[in-house]
Structures are given as structure tokens and as C-alpha cells.
Scaffold this motif. Structure first.
Motif, PDB file in Angstrom:
ATOM      1  N   THR A 302     -11.371   9.572 -10.170  1.00 18.62           N
ATOM      2  CA  THR A 302     -10.836  10.929 -10.341  1.00 18.62           C
ATOM      3  C   THR A 302     -10.924  11.346 -11.809  1.00 18.62           C
ATOM      4  OG1 THR A 302      -8.626   9.970 -10.565  1.00 18.62           O
ATOM      5  CG2 THR A 302      -9.277  10.743  -8.374  1.00 18.62           C
ATOM      6  N   THR A 303     -10.464  12.563 -12.091  1.00 14.84           N
ATOM      7  CA  THR A 303     -10.583  13.122 -13.438  1.00 14.84           C
ATOM      8  C   THR A 303      -9.250  13.707 -13.901  1.00 14.84           C
ATOM      9  OG1 THR A 303     -11.113  15.362 -12.698  1.00 14.84           O
ATOM     10  CG2 THR A 303     -12.950  13.788 -12.860  1.00 14.84           C
ATOM     11  N   TYR A 304      -9.211  14.121 -15.190  1.00 18.52           N
ATOM     12  CA  TYR A 304      -8.043  14.833 -15.699  1.00 18.52           C
ATOM     13  C   TYR A 304      -7.737  16.041 -14.817  1.00 18.52           C
ATOM     14  CZ  TYR A 304      -8.197  12.323 -20.191  1.00 18.52           C
ATOM     15  OH  TYR A 304      -8.160  11.372 -21.162  1.00 18.52           O
ATOM     16  N   ALA A 305      -8.781  16.733 -14.412  1.00 15.53           N
ATOM     17  CA  ALA A 305      -8.592  17.946 -13.611  1.00 15.53           C
ATOM     18  C   ALA A 305      -7.908  17.627 -12.286  1.00 15.53           C
ATOM     19  CB  ALA A 305      -9.937  18.627 -13.364  1.00 15.53           C
ATOM     20  N   THR A 306      -8.327  16.540 -11.639  1.00 10.45           N
ATOM     21  CA  THR A 306      -7.705  16.147 -10.365  1.00 10.45           C
ATOM     22  C   THR A 306      -6.212  15.938 -10.559  1.00 10.45           C
ATOM     23  OG1 THR A 306      -9.685  14.760 -10.194  1.00 10.45           O
ATOM     24  CG2 THR A 306      -8.171  14.755  -8.318  1.00 10.45           C
ATOM     25  N   ARG A 307      -5.865  15.223 -11.627  1.00 12.38           N
ATOM     26  CA  ARG A 307      -4.451  14.925 -11.889  1.00 12.38           C
ATOM     27  C   ARG A 307      -3.674  16.177 -12.271  1.00 12.38           C
ATOM     28  NH1 ARG A 307      -7.232  10.520 -13.557  1.00 12.38           N
ATOM     29  NH2 ARG A 307      -7.494  11.109 -15.741  1.00 12.38           N
ATOM     30  N   ASP A 308      -4.291  17.055 -13.076  1.00 17.04           N
ATOM     31  CA  ASP A 308      -3.566  18.246 -13.514  1.00 17.04           C
ATOM     32  C   ASP A 308      -3.349  19.248 -12.380  1.00 17.04           C
ATOM     33  OD1 ASP A 308      -3.126  17.338 -16.027  1.00 17.04           O
ATOM     34  OD2 ASP A 308      -4.610  18.599 -17.026  1.00 17.04           O
ATOM     35  N   VAL A 309      -4.304  19.360 -11.478  1.00 16.56           N
ATOM     36  CA  VAL A 309      -4.110  20.213 -10.293  1.00 16.56           C
ATOM     37  C   VAL A 309      -2.975  19.652  -9.446  1.00 16.56           C
ATOM     38  CG1 VAL A 309      -5.144  20.974  -8.115  1.00 16.56           C
ATOM     39  CG2 VAL A 309      -6.462  21.125 -10.244  1.00 16.56           C
ATOM     40  N   THR A 310      -2.983  18.339  -9.255  1.00 16.05           N
ATOM     41  CA  THR A 310      -1.938  17.682  -8.461  1.00 16.05           C
ATOM     42  C   THR A 310      -0.574  17.855  -9.118  1.00 16.05           C
ATOM     43  OG1 THR A 310      -3.574  16.036  -7.776  1.00 16.05           O
ATOM     44  CG2 THR A 310      -1.267  15.505  -7.373  1.00 16.05           C
ATOM     45  N   ALA A 311      -0.523  17.668 -10.439  1.00 14.98           N
ATOM     46  CA  ALA A 311       0.738  17.802 -11.173  1.00 14.98           C
ATOM     47  C   ALA A 311       1.269  19.228 -11.106  1.00 14.98           C
ATOM     48  CB  ALA A 311       0.545  17.379 -12.623  1.00 14.98           C
ATOM     49  N   LEU A 325       4.340  26.343 -18.927  1.00 16.47           N
ATOM     50  CA  LEU A 325       3.649  26.353 -20.205  1.00 16.47           C
ATOM     51  C   LEU A 325       3.033  24.984 -20.489  1.00 16.47           C
ATOM     52  CD1 LEU A 325       6.348  28.188 -22.406  1.00 16.47           C
ATOM     53  CD2 LEU A 325       4.739  29.165 -20.744  1.00 16.47           C
ATOM     54  N   TYR A 326       1.788  25.002 -20.926  1.00 12.50           N
ATOM     55  CA  TYR A 326       1.088  23.780 -21.319  1.00 12.50           C
ATOM     56  C   TYR A 326       0.827  23.855 -22.825  1.00 12.50           C
ATOM     57  CZ  TYR A 326       0.247  22.915 -16.343  1.00 12.50           C
ATOM     58  OH  TYR A 326       0.403  22.682 -14.991  1.00 12.50           O
ATOM     59  N   VAL A 327       1.618  23.108 -23.594  1.00 17.09           N
ATOM     60  CA  VAL A 327       1.494  23.144 -25.047  1.00 17.09           C
ATOM     61  C   VAL A 327       0.472  22.083 -25.457  1.00 17.09           C
ATOM     62  CG1 VAL A 327       2.744  23.144 -27.234  1.00 17.09           C
ATOM     63  CG2 VAL A 327       3.909  23.839 -25.131  1.00 17.09           C
ATOM     64  N   THR A 333      -8.900  24.517 -23.988  1.00 19.43           N
ATOM     65  CA  THR A 333      -8.848  25.863 -23.398  1.00 19.43           C
ATOM     66  C   THR A 333      -9.665  25.950 -22.109  1.00 19.43           C
ATOM     67  OG1 THR A 333      -8.457  26.932 -25.529  1.00 19.43           O
ATOM     68  CG2 THR A 333      -9.405  28.298 -23.787  1.00 19.43           C
ATOM     69  N   LEU A 334     -10.891  25.482 -22.129  1.00 21.26           N
ATOM     70  CA  LEU A 334     -11.747  25.542 -20.931  1.00 21.26           C
ATOM     71  C   LEU A 334     -11.116  24.772 -19.781  1.00 21.26           C
ATOM     72  CD1 LEU A 334     -14.335  26.186 -19.372  1.00 21.26           C
ATOM     73  CD2 LEU A 334     -15.410  24.203 -20.458  1.00 21.26           C
ATOM     74  N   HIS A 335     -10.581  23.600 -20.069  1.00 22.19           N
ATOM     75  CA  HIS A 335      -9.963  22.768 -19.032  1.00 22.19           C
ATOM     76  C   HIS A 335      -8.861  23.539 -18.300  1.00 22.19           C
ATOM     77  CE1 HIS A 335      -8.081  19.281 -17.109  1.00 22.19           C
ATOM     78  NE2 HIS A 335      -6.939  19.665 -17.643  1.00 22.19           N
ATOM     79  N   PHE A 336      -7.981  24.188 -19.056  1.00 22.05           N
ATOM     80  CA  PHE A 336      -6.867  24.887 -18.413  1.00 22.05           C
ATOM     81  C   PHE A 336      -7.316  26.172 -17.722  1.00 22.05           C
ATOM     82  CE2 PHE A 336      -4.396  22.097 -21.201  1.00 22.05           C
ATOM     83  CZ  PHE A 336      -3.553  21.555 -20.242  1.00 22.05           C
ATOM     84  N   GLN A 337      -8.357  26.786 -18.209  1.00 17.31           N
ATOM     85  CA  GLN A 337      -8.925  27.926 -17.482  1.00 17.31           C
ATOM     86  C   GLN A 337      -9.418  27.465 -16.116  1.00 17.31           C
ATOM     87  OE1 GLN A 337     -11.943  29.251 -20.223  1.00 17.31           O
ATOM     88  NE2 GLN A 337     -10.652  30.846 -21.105  1.00 17.31           N
ATOM     89  N   GLN A 338     -10.083  26.312 -16.085  1.00 19.80           N
ATOM     90  CA  GLN A 338     -10.594  25.787 -14.816  1.00 19.80           C
ATOM     91  C   GLN A 338      -9.459  25.413 -13.865  1.00 19.80           C
ATOM     92  OE1 GLN A 338     -13.090  22.707 -16.687  1.00 19.80           O
ATOM     93  NE2 GLN A 338     -14.844  23.611 -15.639  1.00 19.80           N
ATOM     94  N   ALA A 351      -0.278  30.399  -9.705  1.00 20.71           N
ATOM     95  CA  ALA A 351      -1.233  29.976 -10.737  1.00 20.71           C
ATOM     96  C   ALA A 351      -1.285  30.983 -11.883  1.00 20.71           C
ATOM     97  CB  ALA A 351      -2.621  29.785 -10.139  1.00 20.71           C
ATOM     98  N   ASN A 352      -0.995  32.262 -11.577  1.00 25.71           N
ATOM     99  CA  ASN A 352      -0.993  33.298 -12.615  1.00 25.71           C
ATOM    100  C   ASN A 352       0.203  33.191 -13.550  1.00 25.71           C
ATOM    101  OD1 ASN A 352      -3.399  34.659 -11.848  1.00 25.71           O
ATOM    102  ND2 ASN A 352      -2.315  35.548 -10.104  1.00 25.71           N
ATOM    103  N   ASP A 353       1.157  32.317 -13.211  1.00 20.18           N
ATOM    104  CA  ASP A 353       2.324  32.104 -14.067  1.00 20.18           C
ATOM    105  C   ASP A 353       2.165  30.867 -14.942  1.00 20.18           C
ATOM    106  OD1 ASP A 353       3.683  34.314 -12.933  1.00 20.18           O
ATOM    107  OD2 ASP A 353       4.224  33.087 -11.196  1.00 20.18           O
ATOM    108  N   MET A 354       0.947  30.310 -14.957  1.00 21.16           N
ATOM    109  CA  MET A 354       0.646  29.165 -15.811  1.00 21.16           C
ATOM    110  C   MET A 354      -0.009  29.660 -17.105  1.00 21.16           C
ATOM    111  SD  MET A 354      -0.901  26.663 -12.849  1.00 21.16           S
ATOM    112  CE  MET A 354      -1.606  25.517 -14.035  1.00 21.16           C
ATOM    113  N   TYR A 355       0.466  29.144 -18.233  1.00 20.42           N
ATOM    114  CA  TYR A 355      -0.039  29.592 -19.530  1.00 20.42           C
ATOM    115  C   TYR A 355      -0.413  28.390 -20.394  1.00 20.42           C
ATOM    116  CZ  TYR A 355       2.391  33.885 -18.146  1.00 20.42           C
ATOM    117  OH  TYR A 355       2.822  34.992 -17.468  1.00 20.42           O
ATOM    118  N   HIS A 356      -1.607  28.439 -20.933  1.00 16.98           N
ATOM    119  CA  HIS A 356      -2.004  27.432 -21.911  1.00 16.98           C
ATOM    120  C   HIS A 356      -1.551  27.918 -23.285  1.00 16.98           C
ATOM    121  CE1 HIS A 356      -5.464  25.424 -24.358  1.00 16.98           C
ATOM    122  NE2 HIS A 356      -4.335  24.746 -24.464  1.00 16.98           N
TER     123      HIS A 356
END
Length: 539
Positions: A302-311, A325-327, A333-338, A351-356
Motif C-alpha cells: 500500500t501507499t501513503y495515499a491508501t493510509r491517508d484516505v483510510t484515516a 486540517l492537515y498541517v 500539496t499534490l498529495h493532499f489534492q489527490q 471531503a470539501n471540509d478538508m484543508y491542507h
């Protein structure tokens, strides 16, 4: 208060076609104090009223009238408005003395989840980790100031390919006793060695991948070593957090989601989002002009993306957040956009309430600090040295924190212990000194709190106190603690100017002047607290 009154007056004078809110939004703070306290530009009205801005300003200025106003002037298309200083000073100081001054209620009943700090196990807590920690902690304080319930999550980096690299490095060069004596130092050194030697020996990278695969599959040896590294790391991290006075509502590693990612993968598959690409599984994001988001690698890991979507899904289910908020640094930036777009495509409206909440790098001699390249400065060493130089650990720690937080978060920050600790200019010790100086005045004599101060020399200081609630709200809405930091520097500047130009302890209006000084201490202490800095009473 005054902007509401002025905008209502102007709306009434201009007629029904002009909305009070639109006028309110156009009110400005004049650049020069002799241009008044509030300014209204008339240029946008010219076309609608078919009159030149100069004439509009003159007409409005001649008709404006309210007890809070002393006068208004028309200057080059602006209405420059002067407030009644005595009236406003009494009103402002009465508010400053009210409990909770600077706080708001617009977030009441809502949760804000904040992902902050997130160091990687087996790596030293460097100055580079400081930014996420102190920015995130300050945002949590701002959220609470605005009525929200903040949920601070320390999402520890304890999973991923890099730990395969570390396991491979330890098996080659590790020394158990050396790790026990200085865990982060020893593990960091063999990690750096691994990446240095892999440049000439690419087979090491493949060994690292194999060790991570063993870890994912629950291999007994890999799991035992990983758990040991994790426990030692968390103990060392806690020492740092204690020094910074930073706590968390939840500390959770990426590994927590290792047995939950299959559910996420199945979910994405059931929605028809997963596509095969060179043996890997991805979610295509062409419609957002983004590259595909890698969910499962070609080797099955798996990848960071798999874990972050799950989290993200887990966090919404746990906290029903109004904002998440993701500080995390600008480079992600690209990762959190994805991540956000994958969740959006999966049908999660939140998902629209998530902010990098991105931020710049901590630089050393103009270069990015890097554990992998062995170029880093340990935060533990910096805090110790700062405390020694300042002669007080609180002042030293506050200096380190303020040096970071005074910068707009997206800007890079150049590490400089000398700049942090000077008692002049835009530093933490300067604010601490100002607070202690104000307290010393209050301790010299008793006084009765009276807000009826009549003193033109205090007006700029009073106006700065008045701005505090607006600045705390703006800092939260923009996710930018530097707004509070810069506000406090302005407050300290105006106080020190007042201190230098006024005999505060003279009998005439003694109570009123000391009430103003008391208000300054209240706001300085509250503002420093929002930044995570403890105010010191003596210096």
C-alpha cells in the motif's frame, strides 16, 4: 461596533440600492493616522451615482453624524472618519476587561480535527519538525478561542517503505546496545548510511522493499524490531512535547490502519474507481488535471495515499468534523489534492471540509534540512541552548516558538539562534520583556479599574487593543498564527511608545492609565497563550 454604525449610516445616506454589508466590507484603516480612524473609498460608487468620487465623498462627509464620531473629512475621493476618542476609549477598555475578550462563539458545537507534528519514528525530532507542531498547536488554540472543540491528532509516521529501509540497515550495521543508549541518534545514523550507500549499490533499495513487505505480512522478526524502534522513539518524542508544553487528544501511527486498508480498497473498487496501471491500482483524476493517485503498488504493498484516505474516513466517522486540517509542508500539496479528490469521487461530501494547511521549510544556511542526507539540527539541542542563553527555559522556548510563528506560514524560515534570542525587534523575548515591564508598573501601586481615560497619547494603543478580536477571528479563518504574532508585536510597540512618552504613575488619571496597562497585560498574555507561549512575569 464603529464599523457597523458607520456602514449603516452610509447605507442610509446612499439609499436602498446600497447594501450595508457591501459598504462594511469596503471600509479601510487609513495608512496615516492623521487621515482618521476609518476611511471609505467612493470610487466604486461613481458609475452608479454618475458623479465623481470627490463630490460623493464631500456629500457623504457633510451628512455623517453620530455620537461616536468627532468629525469626517473628504480627501481625494475618500471619506476620512475620526472617532470620538474619549467615548471609544471607555467603550473599548470596558470590553477588554470583560472575561474572554478576543474570543468568539461562531464555532460552538463543531469539531475541528487537526493533524499536526507527525514525526517519523527512528528519526530525531529536528527543527524541521517544529513547524508542523507549533503551527498546528496554535491553530488548535485559535479554534478553541473561536468556540470550536479542537481534536489534536499526532499522526506518527511509523509505516511505509522507509521502515523497510531502516530494517535492512539495522540488519546490516545495527548495534542493539548502541540503539538502547541513544535510539534516535543511532537509528538515524544507519538510516543515513543506508541511503548514502544505496546510491552506489541499488540492490539495497530492493532489500528495503522486501523488508517492508515482510513487515506488512506480519513477519515475526520484522514486527519485533519495528515495535522496539517505535517504543523507543515515542519516549524520546514525549520529552520534546513536554518541553514545548504541547499535548494531543490522540496519538496514532499510520500502522493503525494497516489492517483497515483492505476495506478502503474494496470501497474504491465497488465504486468503480480503481484502474490497473502497469500492475498497480490507481484512481485516475484527469478531470481535476491531477496525476493518478496510486493506491496499491505493483508489488502489492500500500501507499501513503491508501493510509491517508483510510484515516480521513475514520476521522469523520469518529468526530463528524466541520473542518479537518492537515498541517503539513508545502511539498505535500499534490498529495493532499489527490486525497481530497479521491474522497470526493468516492461520494464523501465532507471531503470539501478538508484543508491542507501548508507551510514553508526550515532552512539551514539556505538549504532544506534533511535527515536522509544527514543535514539537520536537533530541536532538543536548540531548546537547551536557547534556555541557557536566555537564562530561563520558558523565555528560551518561547523565543524558539515565536521565531517560527511570526513568519507567514507558507514562507521558508532561516534557522538563527541569534535572531531568536535578541531582546530588540520582532522576537519572543521582546514580547516577554514588554509583558514583564507592564506588570512591574501594576505592581508599584494599587489602583481601581476605571475605563474613562482621556488621553490622546493613548489612542493608538487603545485602537490596537480594540483590534484583538478581529485579528483572532482572521487568524483562524486564514489558518495563519502569524497574524496573532504580528498583532502582538504591534501592541508591544504602541505600549512601549506610550510608556516612553507618558508619566503613567502621575496622580492625574492614575487609575485610568493603570487600567489601560492592565488591559495590555491581559491581551498580551492571551495572545501569547494562543501561540503556545507562556508569559513570564519577571525578566
Amino acid at each position: 461596533m464603529e464599523k457597523e454604525i458607520i456602514s449603516l449610516q452610509l447605507a442610509h445616506l446612499l439609499g436602498e440600492s446600497f447594501k450595508q454589508k457591501d459598504i462594511y466590507d469596503q471600509l479601510e484603516k487609513p495608512k496615516y493616522k492623521d487621515h482618521g480612524d476609518v476611511a471609505f473609498p467612493c470610487f466604486s460608487l461613481a458609475k452608479h451615482l454618475r458623479t465623481n468620487p470627490k463630490q460623493i465623498a464631500e456629500d457623504l462627509s457633510s451628512k455623517l453624524d453620530h455620537p461616536i464620531l468627532s468629525k469626517s473629512e473628504a480627501v481625494h475621493g475618500y471619506v476620512n472618519i475620526f472617532l470620538d476618542q474619549d467615548f471609544m476609549t471607555e467603550h473599548i477598555l470596558s470590553r477588554v476587561l470583560t472575561e474572554g475578550y478576543g474570543s468568539h462563539s461562531f464555532g460552538r458545537g463543531e469539531n475541528v480535527v487537526i493533524d499536526l507534528s507527525a514525526p517519523n519514528i527512528a528519526k530525531p525530532f529536528s527543527m524541521g519538525h517544529l513547524r508542523s507542531t507549533v503551527i498546528g498547536n496554535s491553530l488548535a488554540n485559535l479554534a478553541e478561542t473561536c468556540g470550536y472543540t479542537p481534536v489534536k491528532i499526532n499522526y506518527i509516521g511509523d509505516y511505509g517503505t522507509q521502515f523497510g529501509h531502516l530494517l535492512a540497515a539495522y540488519k546490516k550495521w545495527g548495534d542493539a546496545e548502541a540503539v538502547r543508549q541513544a535510539p534516535l541518534k543511532e537509528l538515524s545514523e544507519i538510516y543515513v548510511r543506508f541511503h548514502h550507500e544505496s546510491e552506489s549499490d541499488p540492490s539495497l533499495i530492493e532489500e528495503g522493499r522486501e523488508w517492508f513487505k515482510r513487515l506488512e505480512q506480519g513477519d515475526e522478526e520484522a514486527l519485533a524490531l519495528w515495535k522496539w524502534f517505535r517504543e523507543l522513539s515515542l519516549e524520546k518524542f514525549q520529552d520534546i512535547y513536554d518541553q514545548l508544553d504541547v499535548s494531543f487528544d490522540l496519538t496514532r501511527g499510520e500502522s493503525y490502519y494497516s489492517d483497515k486498508m483492505e476495506t478502503t480498497i474494496s470501497l474504491l473498487e465497488s465504486k468503480g474507481l480503481l484502474e490497473e496501471s502497469d500492475g498497480a491500482l490507481v484512481v485516475k483524476l484527469d478531470e481535476f488535471d491531477l496525476p493518478p493517485c496510486l493506491i496499491v503498488k505493483s508489488n502489492g504493498t500500500t501507499t501513503y495515499a491508501t493510509r491517508d484516505v483510510t484515516a480521513a474516513i475514520d476521522r469523520y466517522q469518529s468526530y463528524s468534523f466541520s473542518k479537518s486540517l492537515y498541517v503539513v509542508g508545502n511539498e505535500q500539496t499534490l498529495h493532499f489534492q489527490q486525497i481530497r479528490r479521491v474522497l470526493e469521487k468516492a461520494g464523501f461530501a465532507w471531503a470539501n471540509d478538508m484543508y491542507h494547511v501548508s507551510f514553508g521549510m526550515m532552512l539551514q544556511d539556505g538549504k532544506k534540512m534533511s535527515t536522509r542526507k544527514g543535514r539537520t539540527i536537533l530541536l532538543e539541542d536548540v531548546l537547551k541552548e536557547a534556555g541557557n542563553r536566555a537564562g530561563d527555559n520558558k523565555i528560551g522556548t518561547g523565543a524558539v516558538l515565536f521565531h517560527d510563528l511570526k513568519h507567514y506560514r507558507q514562507n521558508d524560515v532561516e534557522f538563527s539562534l541569534e535572531d531568536m534570542l535578541t531582546f530588540e525587534g520582532i522576537t519572543g523575548p521582546y514580547l516577554q520583556y514588554t509583558y514583564a515591564r507592564a506588570l512591574s508598573l501594576l505592581n508599584k501601586t494599587s489602583f481601581e479599574k476605571k475605563t474613562g481615560l482621556s488621553d490622546p497619547g493613548a489612542w493608538e494603543l487603545v485602537k490596537q487593543l480594540h483590534a484583538f478580536p478581529d485579528e483572532t477571528a482572521r487568524a483562524f479563518h486564514e489558518f495563519d498564527p502569524s497574524i496573532v504574532a504580528r498583532y502582538l508585536l504591534g501592541l508591544a510597540k504602541y505600549f512601549n511608545q506610550y510608556y516612553a512618552g507618558t508619566k503613567i504613575l502621575q496622580e492625574d488619571q492614575l487609575d485610568e492609565r493603570l487600567t489601560l496597562v492592565y488591559g495590555v497585560t491581559l491581551v498580551l498574555k492571551e495572545g501569547l497563550g494562543i501561540l503556545g507561549i507562556e508569559a513570564v512575569e519577571e525578566m
